[in-house]
Design a protein around this motif. Structure first.
Motif, mmCIF file in Angstrom:
data_model
loop_
_atom_site.group_PDB
_atom_site.id
_atom_site.type_symbol
_atom_site.label_atom_id
_atom_site.label_comp_id
_atom_site.label_asym_id
_atom_site.label_seq_id
_atom_site.Cartn_x
_atom_site.Cartn_y
_atom_site.Cartn_z
ATOM 1 N N GLN A 184 0.824 -1.205 0.000
ATOM 2 C CA GLN A 184 0.000 0.000 0.000
ATOM 3 C C GLN A 184 0.860 1.258 0.000
ATOM 4 O O GLN A 184 0.537 2.246 -0.670
ATOM 5 C CB GLN A 184 -0.941 -0.010 1.198
ATOM 6 N N PHE A 185 1.976 1.235 0.728
ATOM 7 C CA PHE A 185 2.845 2.411 0.765
ATOM 8 C C PHE A 185 3.673 2.562 -0.505
ATOM 9 O O PHE A 185 4.095 3.674 -0.839
ATOM 10 C CB PHE A 185 3.743 2.360 2.006
ATOM 11 N N LYS A 211 4.049 -1.946 -8.945
ATOM 12 C CA LYS A 211 3.969 -3.121 -9.817
ATOM 13 C C LYS A 211 2.771 -4.003 -9.492
ATOM 14 O O LYS A 211 2.677 -5.128 -9.988
ATOM 15 C CB LYS A 211 5.263 -3.938 -9.691
ATOM 16 N N LEU A 212 1.847 -3.490 -8.688
ATOM 17 C CA LEU A 212 0.654 -4.252 -8.337
ATOM 18 C C LEU A 212 -0.088 -4.675 -9.605
ATOM 19 O O LEU A 212 -0.366 -3.863 -10.487
ATOM 20 C CB LEU A 212 -0.267 -3.406 -7.468
ATOM 21 N N LEU A 256 -6.751 -8.509 -4.568
ATOM 22 C CA LEU A 256 -5.742 -8.132 -5.552
ATOM 23 C C LEU A 256 -4.341 -8.173 -4.957
ATOM 24 O O LEU A 256 -3.404 -8.703 -5.569
ATOM 25 C CB LEU A 256 -6.033 -6.739 -6.102
ATOM 26 N N ARG A 257 -4.205 -7.635 -3.761
ATOM 27 C CA ARG A 257 -2.860 -7.545 -3.172
ATOM 28 C C ARG A 257 -2.336 -8.915 -2.748
ATOM 29 O O ARG A 257 -1.162 -9.231 -2.974
ATOM 30 C CB ARG A 257 -2.868 -6.556 -1.999
ATOM 31 N N LEU A 282 0.922 -10.845 -4.141
ATOM 32 C CA LEU A 282 1.965 -11.341 -3.244
ATOM 33 C C LEU A 282 2.139 -12.845 -3.364
ATOM 34 O O LEU A 282 3.250 -13.366 -3.194
ATOM 35 C CB LEU A 282 1.644 -10.943 -1.797
ATOM 36 N N ASP A 283 1.071 -13.572 -3.675
ATOM 37 C CA ASP A 283 1.193 -15.010 -3.926
ATOM 38 C C ASP A 283 2.149 -15.291 -5.079
ATOM 39 O O ASP A 283 2.830 -16.326 -5.102
ATOM 40 C CB ASP A 283 -0.175 -15.618 -4.253
ATOM 41 N N GLN A 284 2.196 -14.382 -6.053
ATOM 42 C CA GLN A 284 3.058 -14.577 -7.213
ATOM 43 C C GLN A 284 4.520 -14.246 -6.926
ATOM 44 O O GLN A 284 5.421 -14.833 -7.521
ATOM 45 C CB GLN A 284 2.578 -13.701 -8.395
ATOM 46 N N ILE A 285 4.759 -13.294 -6.012
ATOM 47 C CA ILE A 285 6.133 -12.817 -5.835
ATOM 48 C C ILE A 285 6.805 -13.356 -4.574
ATOM 49 O O ILE A 285 8.018 -13.243 -4.433
ATOM 50 C CB ILE A 285 6.197 -11.277 -5.839
#
Length: 287
Positions: free
Chosen positions: A108-109, A178-179, A252-253, A257-260
């Motif tokens: 978020q930041f 990069k979200l 979405l977030r 994060l699951d991908q990275i």
């Protein structure tokens, strides 16, 4: 590097205050935020021959406040977005043993366009749990200014953190968020994103982030809200494609994060929060 300010953010129990103490020593001033009893802690840190001001924000899990502490952090985010008392750099302290949950706040930041250094704290505990994190690969996908492994408790990695902080404070580059947001979601919130861009002059990534958040919760702490008809139209459009608006931001977030964050780096018992939204994460637009 005169008059530079650094803000430290993080979840409760991430070791945020321990890092603040390492950086500032006894050079601290404690007061209260205006109108509340929550402490505002500011210190000075030596970076080479220069001193910078360090602000230790209250711990929070996200920018949807459920307490006085969290409301303060959400209000600070809004102030910074609006250009008020904007720090020159943000250090996001994360618990390396619970990476995905901690990086939610970081994500978020990152939308602010302020250089963010991710301090991967508690690396000593991560090693005890056989958790290995490739911090360079993580940052390639995360898009922070840098990701630095540390242990505030044992002063491990502090020199590397200070070096990166000096570089960040001298940097003029802006890293876009990069979200990952699927096109159907972008289309649904586009009118709200355009409203934030026109009304506040925000960049695309921040306007998109706020559009997603206001569609999720119908208001965003510290910001004027767009017309309710815009929000309802977006929520209706999302519902028609199978996205429950009330969990949109988290969906979405956490999917991103699951991908990275490699699943093998997170102990199985730490995945419970993600499991609660598995049904949403496997939606046809996200899977």
């Amino acid at each position: 590097m005169a008059d530079k300010t650094v803000a430290i953010i993080g979840n409760p129990n991430s070791g945020k205050t321990a890092l603040f103490n390492v950086l500032t020593g006894l050079n601290q001033k404690v007061s209260n935020y205006p109108g509340v009893t929550v402490e505002q802690v500011i210190g000075k840190a030596n970076l080479g021959v220069e001193q910078v001001e360090i602000l230790d924000l209250p711990g929070t899990y996200s920018l949807v406040p459920e307490s006085h502490d969290e409301r303060i952090v959400s209000q600070e985010f809004a102030n910074w977005a609006l250009g008020n008392n904007r720090p020159d750099c943000i250090i996001s302290v994360v618990d390396s043993t619970n990476l995905k949950r901690n990086l939610y706040l970081t994500s978020q930041f990152l939308d602010l366009g302020i250089p963010v250094i991710v301090a991967l704290n508690m690396m000593d505990l991560a090693r005890q749990k056989s958790i290995e994190i490739d911090h360079e690969v993580l940052n390639q996908h995360l898009g922070a200014f840098s990701v630095i492994p540390i242990s505030a408790r044992y002063h491990e990695g502090i020199d590397d953190l200070k070096s990166s902080l000096m570089n960040a404070l001298e940097s003029t580059s802006v890293i876009d968020s990069k979200l990952m947001v699927p096109e159907p979601v972008r289309d649904a919130v586009l009118p709200i994103q355009d409203w934030y861009k026109t009304h506040f002059g925000f960049a695309d990534s921040l306007a998109l982030s706020l559009a997603i958040r206001v569609t999720t919760s119908e208001r965003v702490e510290g910001f004027e809200s767009p017309n309710s008809a815009l929000i309802e139209t977006a929520r209706s459009q999302l519902s028609s494609i199978g996205f429950p608006a009330e969990t949109l931001d988290a969906t979405l977030r956490y999917h991103w994060l699951d991908q990275i964050v490699p699943a093998s780096n997170i102990p199985i018992e730490k995945r419970s929060r993600s499991e609660r939204i598995d049904e949403i994460l496997t939606h046809k637009w996200m899977g």
